[in-house]
Motif scaffolding. Structure first.
Motif, PDB file in Angstrom:
ATOM      1  N   UNK A 165       0.818  -1.216   0.000  1.00 38.28           N
ATOM      2  CA  UNK A 165       0.000   0.000   0.000  1.00 38.28           C
ATOM      3  C   UNK A 165       0.847   1.259   0.000  1.00 38.28           C
ATOM      4  N   UNK A 166       1.911   1.270   0.765  1.00 40.09           N
ATOM      5  CA  UNK A 166       2.798   2.438   0.803  1.00 40.09           C
ATOM      6  C   UNK A 166       3.974   2.290  -0.155  1.00 40.09           C
ATOM      7  N   UNK A 167       4.108   1.096  -0.784  1.00 40.49           N
ATOM      8  CA  UNK A 167       5.205   0.787  -1.702  1.00 40.49           C
ATOM      9  C   UNK A 167       6.557   0.854  -1.000  1.00 40.49           C
ATOM     10  N   UNK A 168       6.597   0.352   0.237  1.00 38.59           N
ATOM     11  CA  UNK A 168       7.833   0.320   1.014  1.00 38.59           C
ATOM     12  C   UNK A 168       8.187  -1.130   1.329  1.00 38.59           C
ATOM     13  N   UNK A 169       9.471  -1.452   1.206  1.00 36.76           N
ATOM     14  CA  UNK A 169       9.962  -2.785   1.557  1.00 36.76           C
ATOM     15  C   UNK A 169      11.230  -2.634   2.392  1.00 36.76           C
TER      16      UNK A 169
END
Length: 463
Positions: A150-154
């Motif tokens: 959803x936030x495009x964070x990994x």
């Protein structure tokens, strides 16, 4: 002597007359006149001092921030493996064909000396192997710790022999529009590239209720996951996206604010997944016919068009028609301002809303809760966890309530019924519902079990 004295006296007298005439007839006053007729007069003169650093780019020093940042930004290589058919029969019926590796690249930011690296989810998605190359050309295999699509964070991690250079998260809420920033990454596989620009906008919504920092620092494919820093070298964003018909930079780019990225990383490290606090209000999209016809698109703030049951907003007695003007110390002018700030919070956190209700401004404390509703995969039903009121009304202990039905299923009478099971697997909450629906096939047979308010049960079969 008398002649000299007379000349001096004449000179002084003439100078006084000249100065008085100038003051009286020629000099313009530097003040505004307040008249009695109720009209306001304005002066056009500005006495605002210029910036202490001057107005030119030459007054800004990027070198220290760039030097500190390039060593903490890494090149990320994502290797995915797909199987290719070797003949026409294998193409149609499938087989253990030969494996074809596909390589994608991006950037990442080291956020701790022991090797934790934040990047974009789309940089590492579906990876069979991850490799990270540092600015000193050393390469390490990386482990995936967790992601939040959803936030495009990994979050990934490498095991290095020595302590690594890293960047600490800054406070993205303090970033100012017009502030100089640097974007550091690896566009087109070119390592350690630094570009400069300014913050063009904050809380930019690209259509998914996300909140981005917009900048005009040049960002291209390969920059994704890299660092956005201010001139102090503070990490204020993770470069994520560009909007372009060509796929390359056309004048602006977007970054996930550091406060959101930090919260996601902290949640992954502490809980293994992202803990999302939900306010529980509904607000119309401003570009819809409904919003335009009712004038909601002209409101400075977030119009509350509905309040979800069993939410923090419901408990705080927020009403339809309220306009949210501020959350804690952050001004709210649009929905992305609100969602961006709440994205930094967890369930159980309390926020202070400043609302306009009728003609009054009021402050209302709200405790955020866990998400109580979800749209399940494949069938697209919107379901919610059961409240105590629901359990008494339907006389059930388990299940989820169907509150939204897509158009193609509206003739089946699903809405406002309790979904008990999918393919005879019982459902306890919305997370189990999402898992069970995620496991069904679009082309197979699915059986759902329901119960209505009278206690009557039914089974429906969908092909």
């Amino acid at each position: 002597m008398k002649k000299i004295g007379s000349l001096l006296l004449v000179a002084v007298f003439a100078g006084s007359i000249t100065l008085g005439a100038y003051k009286l007839f020629l000099e313009k006053p530097d003040y505004a006149i307040v008249s009695d007729d109720g009209k306001t007069s304005f002066t056009t003169t500005s006495y605002t001092p210029t910036s202490a650093k001057g107005s030119g780019i030459n007054e800004v020093d990027f070198t220290i921030a760039a030097e500190n940042t390039v060593n903490a930004v890494v090149h990320v290589k994502n290797v995915t493996v797909s199987k290719a058919p070797t003949n026409i029969m294998e193409f149609f019926y499938g087989s253990n064909g030969r494996e074809i590796p596909q390589v994608g690249t991006g950037s990442g930011v080291i956020i701790s000396p022991d090797g934790y690296i934040v990047t974009n989810n789309h940089v590492i998605v579906n990876a069979n192997q991850l490799q990270v190359t540092l600015n000193n050309n050393k390469t390490y295999d990386a482990e995936l710790i967790g992601t939040d699509p959803n936030s495009d964070i990994a979050l990934i991690k490498v095991e290095a022999e020595d302590r690594l250079p890293y960047l600490a998260f800054g406070d993205s809420d303090n970033a100012k529009i017009g502030e100089w920033v640097l974007a550091v990454g690896n566009p087109f596989n070119l390592t350690s590239t630094v570009t400069a620009g300014i913050v063009s906008a904050k809380a930019r919504d690209l259509g998914k209720n996300q909140s981005f920092i917009q900048t005009d620092a040049a960002v291209n494919p390969g920059n994704s996951g890299g660092a956005l820093v201010n001139t102090n070298g503070d990490l204020i964003g993770i470069n994520t996206a560009i909007t372009s018909q060509t796929g390359s930079y056309v004048g602006y780019s977007f970054a996930v604010p550091s406060n959101i990225a930090k919260k996601v990383v902290d949640d992954i490290m502490e809980y293994g997944n992202v803990q999302k606090g939900i306010l529980g209000i509904e607000s119309p999209r401003l570009n819809t016919k409904y919003a335009i016809e009712n004038g909601y698109n002209e409101i400075d703030g977030v119009y509350v068009d509905g309040v979800n049951e069993d939410s923090g907003a419901y408990d705080a007695k927020i009403q339809r028609g309220d306009i949210i003007k501020q959350i804690d110390d952050q001004k709210v002018r649009k929905f992305a301002d609100l969602t961006g700030y709440i994205s930094t919070k967890r369930p159980g956190d309390e926020v202070l809303l400043t609302l306009k209700r009728d003609s009054d401004l009021i402050e209302v404390p709200v405790t955020l809760k866990k998400r109580q509703t979800i749209v399940v995969p494949v069938m697209g039903l919107e379901v919610k966890n059961l409240s105590e009121k629901d359990k008494k009304r339907f006389k059930v202990d388990k299940g989820v309530k169907i509150i939204g039905v897509p158009e193609r299923y509206r003739g089946y009478g699903l809405k406002d019924k309790i979904l008990i099971a999918v393919d005879d697997e019982e459902i306890n909450d919305i997370q189990e519902a999402r898992t069970l629906f995620g496991g069904i096939s679009k082309y197979g047979r699915t059986i759902i079990s329901l119960q209505n308010e009278k206690g009557e049960k039914e089974r429906l079969i969908f092909q």
